[in-house]
Design an enzyme around this catalytic site. Structure first.
Site, PDB file in Angstrom:
ATOM      1  CB  THR A   1      28.418  34.263  34.817  1.00 39.08           C
ATOM      2  OG1 THR A   1      28.799  32.962  35.253  1.00 39.08           O
ATOM      3  CG2 THR A   1      29.243  34.659  33.620  1.00 39.08           C
ATOM      4  N   GLY A   2      27.688  34.967  38.179  1.00 35.76           N
ATOM      5  CA  GLY A   2      26.601  35.050  39.153  1.00 35.76           C
ATOM      6  C   GLY A   2      25.978  33.713  39.526  1.00 35.76           C
ATOM      7  CE  LYS A   3      29.778  29.335  37.830  1.00 37.19           C
ATOM      8  NZ  LYS A   3      30.440  30.464  37.135  1.00 37.19           N
TER       9      LYS A   3
ATOM     10  N   GLY B   1      28.838  27.978  33.767  1.00 39.75           N
ATOM     11  CA  GLY B   1      29.145  29.291  33.220  1.00 39.75           C
ATOM     12  C   GLY B   1      30.506  29.764  33.664  1.00 39.75           C
TER      13      GLY B   1
ATOM     14  CG  HIS C   1      53.070  47.903  18.081  1.00 42.66           C
ATOM     15  ND1 HIS C   1      53.744  46.764  17.720  1.00 42.66           N
ATOM     16  CD2 HIS C   1      51.918  47.482  18.677  1.00 42.66           C
ATOM     17  CE1 HIS C   1      53.034  45.699  18.070  1.00 42.66           C
ATOM     18  NE2 HIS C   1      51.921  46.110  18.669  1.00 42.66           N
ATOM     19  CD  GLU C   2      49.654  49.642  21.104  1.00 40.95           C
ATOM     20  OE1 GLU C   2      48.516  49.303  20.704  1.00 40.95           O
ATOM     21  OE2 GLU C   2      50.453  48.827  21.615  1.00 40.95           O
TER      22      GLU C   2
ATOM     23  CG  HIS D   1      47.609  47.077  16.988  1.00 45.23           C
ATOM     24  ND1 HIS D   1      47.566  45.848  16.377  1.00 45.23           N
ATOM     25  CD2 HIS D   1      48.544  46.980  17.975  1.00 45.23           C
ATOM     26  CE1 HIS D   1      48.448  45.036  16.966  1.00 45.23           C
ATOM     27  NE2 HIS D   1      49.063  45.709  17.929  1.00 45.23           N
TER      28      HIS D   1
ATOM     29  CG  ASP E   1      50.214  42.383  18.542  1.00 42.54           C
ATOM     30  OD1 ASP E   1      49.435  42.332  19.510  1.00 42.54           O
ATOM     31  OD2 ASP E   1      50.857  43.402  18.209  1.00 42.54           O
TER      32      ASP E   1
ATOM     33  N   PRO F   1      33.550  32.087  35.266  1.00 40.55           N
ATOM     34  CG  PRO F   1      35.787  31.898  35.880  1.00 40.55           C
ATOM     35  CD  PRO F   1      34.869  31.722  34.730  1.00 40.55           C
TER      36      PRO F   1
HETATM   37  N1  LIG Z   1      23.712  38.890  37.329  1.00 43.35           N
HETATM   38  C1  LIG Z   1      24.309  39.599  38.266  1.00 43.35           C
HETATM   39  N2  LIG Z   1      23.698  40.640  38.824  1.00 43.35           N
HETATM   40  C2  LIG Z   1      24.295  41.364  39.769  1.00 43.35           C
HETATM   41  N3  LIG Z   1      25.527  41.134  40.230  1.00 43.35           N
HETATM   42  C3  LIG Z   1      26.204  40.117  39.710  1.00 43.35           C
HETATM   43  C4  LIG Z   1      25.633  39.298  38.705  1.00 43.35           C
HETATM   44  N4  LIG Z   1      26.518  38.364  38.379  1.00 43.35           N
HETATM   45  C5  LIG Z   1      27.602  38.566  39.145  1.00 43.35           C
HETATM   46  N5  LIG Z   1      27.430  39.623  39.945  1.00 43.35           N
HETATM   47  C6  LIG Z   1      28.401  40.161  40.898  1.00 43.35           C
HETATM   48  O1  LIG Z   1      29.573  39.391  40.828  1.00 43.35           O
HETATM   49  C7  LIG Z   1      29.872  38.802  42.078  1.00 43.35           C
HETATM   50  C8  LIG Z   1      30.393  37.414  41.883  1.00 43.35           C
HETATM   51  O2  LIG Z   1      29.391  36.594  41.397  1.00 43.35           O
HETATM   52  P1  LIG Z   1      29.290  35.074  41.781  1.00 43.35           P
HETATM   53  O3  LIG Z   1      30.210  34.750  42.881  1.00 43.35           O
HETATM   54  O4  LIG Z   1      27.884  34.717  41.948  1.00 43.35           O
HETATM   55  O5  LIG Z   1      29.853  34.461  40.452  1.00 43.35           O
HETATM   56  P2  LIG Z   1      30.117  32.951  40.139  1.00 43.35           P
HETATM   57  O6  LIG Z   1      29.584  32.724  38.787  1.00 43.35           O
HETATM   58  O7  LIG Z   1      29.624  32.107  41.234  1.00 43.35           O
HETATM   59  O8  LIG Z   1      31.670  32.985  40.094  1.00 43.35           O
HETATM   60  P3  LIG Z   1      32.674  31.814  40.396  1.00 43.35           P
HETATM   61  O9  LIG Z   1      32.502  30.830  39.313  1.00 43.35           O
HETATM   62  O10 LIG Z   1      33.994  32.533  40.337  1.00 43.35           O
HETATM   63  O11 LIG Z   1      32.342  31.304  41.754  1.00 43.35           O
HETATM   64  C9  LIG Z   1      28.586  38.838  42.845  1.00 43.35           C
HETATM   65  O12 LIG Z   1      28.815  38.926  44.209  1.00 43.35           O
HETATM   66  C10 LIG Z   1      27.914  40.081  42.302  1.00 43.35           C
HETATM   67  O13 LIG Z   1      28.381  41.217  42.985  1.00 43.35           O
HETATM   68 ZN   LIG Z   2      50.339  45.016  19.366  1.00 45.79          ZN
END
Ligand SMILES: Nc1ncnc2c1ncn2[C@@H]1O[C@H](COP(=O)(O)OP(=O)(O)OP(=O)(O)O)[C@@H](O)[C@H]1O
Ligand SMILES: [Zn+2]
Length: 712
Positions: free
Chosen positions: A251-253, A247, A469-470, A473, A545, A249
Site C-alpha cells: 500500500t505504499g508504506k 497497512g 460450473h462457471e 456462478h 467454493d 502489503p
Molecule cells: N500510493 C502509491 N502511489 C504510487 N505507487 C504506489 C503507491 N503505493 C504503492 N505503490 C507502488 O507499489 C510499490 C510497493 O510499495 P511499497 O513498498 O511502498 O509498499 P509497502 O506498503 O511498503 O509494502 P510492504 O508492506 O510489502 O513493504 C511501490 O514501489 C510503488 O511502485
Molecule cells: Zn467455483
C-alpha cells in the site's frame, strides 16, 4: 549438477577436520618430546656441582646457562670454556667426558676449576635449577642472574594455540554460515545492516505517492519538523519520535516514508525487522545499537524499519525458540528510543500489517505513539496511482484509467504498478507499438490469479463440467446480486482454479448487509448448483467454493450476529494461534452453543442451496447457452454474457431478478443492453468486436514480419 555441488561442499568438511587433527597431533608431539623425563647427564653433573658448592656464579639467559666454577687453585691457568648442549653427541669436549676425566684424575681436581660451562637447559628443568641455585646462594654464597626466557619453544606453543583457536573458530563459523544459507556474507556478522538510501539520485516525492492524501497530510507535520525543528522547540511542541505505518502489503508504506525523507531533505536509513533476527543471540541488539550510533552522526534523519512485527511481537509470547533474541532486540530498540531526546531529530518510522500483535511497549508515549493507517486506495486513489505508473508507458488512445480503476477494487498500489508493467510486457511480447485495453484486461487477471495456463490438459467432460460450473456462478451473480457484476467468465485454468467467474462490486463496499452476504454465499454455491442441475452429480471442483461459503456462513453466525435464533450474539473462535494468546483455548462457549452454531450454519447453507437450485432451473436455458459458448471460445466478457443472458431468459423470469443499481447505471450509460434494445445493441457490439479483431489481426501480421526478438 546439484548432487555434484553438494558433494563438493561436503568434501570440505573432512579436510578441515583432518587438518585440525594433524595440528593437534603435532602439538602433542612437540610437547611430548620437549618434556624431558629426567635431566640429561650434563645437567645432572651441573646440578651436582651446584649442590657441592663448586659454582661461583651462574648466568641464565634464554634457557642458556653459563656456569662459572670456583677456582680453588690459585694458579693462573688460561680459562677454557667447555660447551655442552643437550643434543651434543659424542663430543670429546662434552662435560660428561670432562667429568669422567675428572673422576679419573680424582686427585687432580684442577681440571675443572675456574672454568665456565655453557649449556642449554630445557625449560622443564629450569624450576629445579633455580631452586638449587637459591639454596646454594644461601649455603655457599653463589650468585646468579636469571633473565626470563623468550623461549622459542614457548613461542611456538603460543603460536600453535592461537592457530588452533583460529582454525576452530573458523570451522565453527563455516558451519553456522552454511546453516544460515549461502549468499549471506558471514563477515557481515556484527555491524548495523541499516542501508542508507540515496534519495538524491532517485527522489521519491509526495507527488509519487498517489491517492494517499490523508496519510500525506499527517506526514506533512513530520516533514515540517525535520526541515525546521527550531520552530517546534521554540513552542515547546513535542514531536513524535516514532511513527507506525499500518497497512496491508503494497500500500505504499515504504514509499511514504521515503517521500518524507525526500521532502524534508534528510538521510533515509532503512532496515527490515527480519534483518535483526539472526541465529546468534545478541546480534540483533548490537545491530540496533550500531544503527542508532551511525544515524546519530547524521541527524536529522529518518530510520525506516520495515516489518517491525518480526521483532515487535508481544514479549513472552510466541511459539518455539528464538524469541529471546527477539526480546533483546526489541528491548534495545526501546532503550535507544528512550535514549535520544526529541531534539536530536531522529524519527523512527516502522511499518507493519499486524498492529494487533505488536508489543504494547512499542506504542507507549515517546515511542511509536503516532499511528498512521495506510489503506488500499479507493477508486479515485487507484486512478491517481495508475496515472503515476502510466507515465512513460505508451498506452493506446482512449484507454480510460478511470475505467481500469473501476474494475480493480481491492488492488493496492503495488498491484496497480504491477498491472501496468504486466500489460506493457504483454504488449511487448506481441511486438505492439502501444498497450491496448486487452493487454490491460489480461494483466488484471494475471495479477489477480497468476499467469493463465492455456495449455493445462482437461478432458472434454472436465471442460464441460467446468463450463457449467462457471456458468452457474455467473448466473447467480446476474440473477441474485444487488451489488456485483459479472465481469468475465472463463474456463481457461488460472492459478489453481480450473476456470473462473470474475465478479466485482460496482462500488467499493465497506459494510455488507446480511442480504449481501447471503447473495455471496449463493454465488459461491452456484458452481456446484450448475453441475448438479446439468449432470445430476457433483464433483470435487467446488471444494474451494464450499470452503469459502461455509466460512462466510459461520462468520455470519459467530461474528456478525446474524443467525436467525442467535441474533446479535458473538462467539469468538480464536483461529490464529500465532497471535500469542495461548494455544488450546479455541472457543469460549459450551458444547451446546457449539452445536447451535453448527445448526445455524447448516441452516444458512441449506436454505441458500435450495434457492440456488430453484434459480438455476429457472435459468437453465441461459445456463446451457452460456456454457456452450464458453466451450467454444473459452472466455466471454461482460457484454457478451449479458446478451446471452437476456436472449435466453423469458421475461417473467427476468422480472424476478434482483435490482442492481450498478447495472442500471451501466445501462443508462449505454454500456449494457436491455431486453428492448437487445437486437440493436448486439449489432453494434458485433461491429465493434469485428473492428478490434481486425486491428488485432493487423498487429499480428505486422508482428509476424518483424522477427520476434522478445520471445528469444
Ligand atoms: N500510493 C502509491 N502511489 C504510487 N505507487 C504506489 C503507491 N503505493 C504503492 N505503490 C507502488 O507499489 C510499490 C510497493 O510499495 P511499497 O513498498 O511502498 O509498499 P509497502 O506498503 O511498503 O509494502 P510492504 O508492506 O510489502 O513493504 C511501490 O514501489 C510503488 O511502485
Ligand atoms: Zn467455483
Amino acid at each position: 549438477m546439484f548432487e555434484k555441488e553438494k558433494r563438493k561442499t561436503k568434501g570440505i568438511r573432512p579436510n578441515i577436520g583432518t587438518f585440525l587433527l594433524l595440528i593437534l597431533f603435532a602439538f602433542i608431539a612437540i610437547y611430548y618430546f620437549m618434556g624431558d623425563k629426567e635431566p640429561d647427564t650434563d645437567l645432572s653433573a651441573i646440578l651436582q656441582l651446584v649442590d657441592d658448592g663448586k659454582v661461583q656464579h651462574v648466568d641464565i639467559v634464554n634457557n642458556k646457562i653459563s656456569v662459572k666454577l670456583i677456582d680453588t687453585r690459585k694458579a693462573k691457568q688460561p680459562e677454557t670454556t667447555v660447551t655442552g648442549t643437550s643434543d651434543a653427541s659424542s663430543n670429546n669436549d662434552s662435560l660428561l667426558n670432562i667429568l669422567a676425566n675428572n673422576k679419573q684424575t680424582d686427585k687432580n681436581k684442577i681440571v675443572l676449576d675456574g672454568r665456565t660451562i655453557n649449556k642449554y637447559v630445557s625449560p622443564n628443568w629450569m624450576n629445579l635449577l633455580l631452586e638449587k641455585l637459591e639454596k646454594a646462594k644461601d649455603k655457599y654464597g653463589l650468585t646468579y642472574n636469571y633473565t626470563e626466557p623468550i623461549s622459542l619453544g614457548a613461542m611456538t606453543n603460543v603460536i600453535l594455540i592461537l592457530v588452533m583457536l583460529g582454525l576452530l573458530a573458523f570451522s565453527m563459523w563455516n558451519l553456522f554460515f552454511r546453516q544460515m544459507g549461502e549468499g549471506k556474507n558471514p563477515l557481515n556478522f556484527g555491524g548495523s545492516k541499516a542501508k542508507r538510501v540515496d534519495l538524491s539520485t532517485d527522489p521519491v516525492t509526495f507527488a509519487d505517492v498517489a491517492g494517499a492524501d490523508e496519510e500525506k497530510g499527517e506526514m506533512q507535520e513530520i516533514v515540517d519538523f525535520l526541515k525546521n525543528p527550531q520552530k517546534y522547540y521554540a513552542l515547546g511542541a513535542k514531536i513524535p519520535r516514532g511513527v507506525l505505518l499500518v497497512g496491508p502489503p503494497g500500500t505504499g508504506k515504504t514509499l511514504l516514508a521515503k517521500a518524507v525523507a525526500t521532502e524534508a531533505g534528510v538521510p533515509f536509513y532503512t532496515i527490515s525487522g527480519s534483518d535483526f533476527m539472526e541465529m546468534y543471540v545478541g546480534v540483533g541488539a548490537s545491530r540496533v545499537r550500531e544503527m542508532f550510533n551511525e544515524v546519530k552522526k547524521h541527524t536529522p534523519a529518518i530510520i525506516f524499519i520495515d516489518e517491525i512485527d518480526a521483532i515487535g511481537r508481544q514479549r513472552g509470547s510466541g511459539l518455539g525458540g528464538g524469541h529471546d533474541e527477539r526480546e533483546q532486540t526489541l528491548n534495545q530498540i526501546l532503550v535507544e528510543m528512550d535514549g535520544f531526546s526529541s531534539t536530536q531529530g531522529i524519527i523512527v518510522m516502522a511499518a507493519t500489517n499486524r498492529p494487533d500483535i505488536l508489543d504494547a511497549a512499542l506504542t507507549r508515549p515517546g515511542r511509536f505513539d503516532r499511528q498512521i493507517t495506510v489503506s488500499p486506495p479507493d477508486i479515485q486513489g487507484r486512478e491517481d496511482i495508475l496515472a503515476v505508473h502510466a507515465k512513460g508507458k505508451k498506452l493506446a488512445k482512449g484507454i480510460d484509467l478511470r475505467e481500469i480503476a473501476r474494475i480493480t477494487p481491492g488492488f493496492t498500489g503495488a498491484d496497480l504498478a504491477n498491472l501496468l508493467n504486466e500489460a506493457a510486457l504483454l504488449a511487448a511480447r506481441k511486438n505492439a507499438k502501444e498497450i491496448t485495453y486487452f493487454d490491460i484486461q489480461d494483466a488484471i487477471f494475471k495479477v489477480m490469479l497468476g499467469p493463465e495456463k492455456k495449455n493445462r490438459i482437461m478432458s472434454e467432460k472436465e471442460r464441460s463440467i467446468t463450463a457449467h460450473h462457471e456458468a452457474g456462478h455467473a448466473i447467480m451473480v446476474r440473477a441474485m446480486s444487488e451489488t456485483e457484476r459479472v465481469e468475465r467468465v472463463s474456463i481457461i485454468s488460472a492459478g489453481q482454479a480450473g476456470g473462473y467467474t470474475a465478479h466485482k462490486p460496482f462500488e467499493d463496499l465497506y459494510y455488507a448487509s446480511k442480504d449481501h452476504l447471503l447473495q455471496n454465499i449463493m454465488i459461491a454455491l452456484g458452481g456446484r448448483g450448475g453441475e448438479q442441475l446439468i449432470f445430476k452429480q457433483i464433483t470435487t471442483g467446488a471444494s474451494n467454493d464450499l470452503e469459502s461459503c461455509n466460512k462466510l456462513a459461520r462468520k455470519m453466525v459467530t461474528v456478525y450476529g446474524m443467525a436467525e435464533h442467535m441474533e446479535n450474539l458473538v462467539f469468538t473462535e480464536s483461529d490464529d494461534m500465532f497471535m500469542g494468546h495461548g494455544i488450546g483455548h479455541s472457543h469460549s462457549f459450551s458444547e451446546h452453543t457449539a452445536q447451535l452454531i453448527d445448526n445455524n450454519v447448516k441452516e444458512i447453507i441449506d436454505a441458500a442451496y435450495k434457492r440456488v437450485m430453484t434459480c438455476l432451473s429457472q435459468h437453465e436455458t441461459a445456463l446451457r447457452k452460456i456454457a456452450e459458448r464458453l466451450l467454444e471460445v473459452e472466455r466471454i466478457d461482460e457484454v457478451e454474457f449479458e446478451i446471452l443472458y437476456l436472449e435466453n431468459t423469458p421475461p417473467e423470469i427476468l422480472a424476478l431478478d434482483a435490482v442492481n443499481p450498478g447495472r442500471e447505471q451501466m445501462i443508462k450509460d449505454g454500456l449494457l443492453p436491455t431486453k428492448d434494445n437487445l437486437a440493436e445493441f448486439k449489432e453494434k457490439y458485433a461491429a465493434q468486436k469485428a473492428e478490434t479483431e481486425k486491428k488485432r489481426a493487423m498487429a499480428q501480421l505486422q508482428a509476424a514480419e518483424v522477427p520476434d526478438l522478445t520471445e528469444a
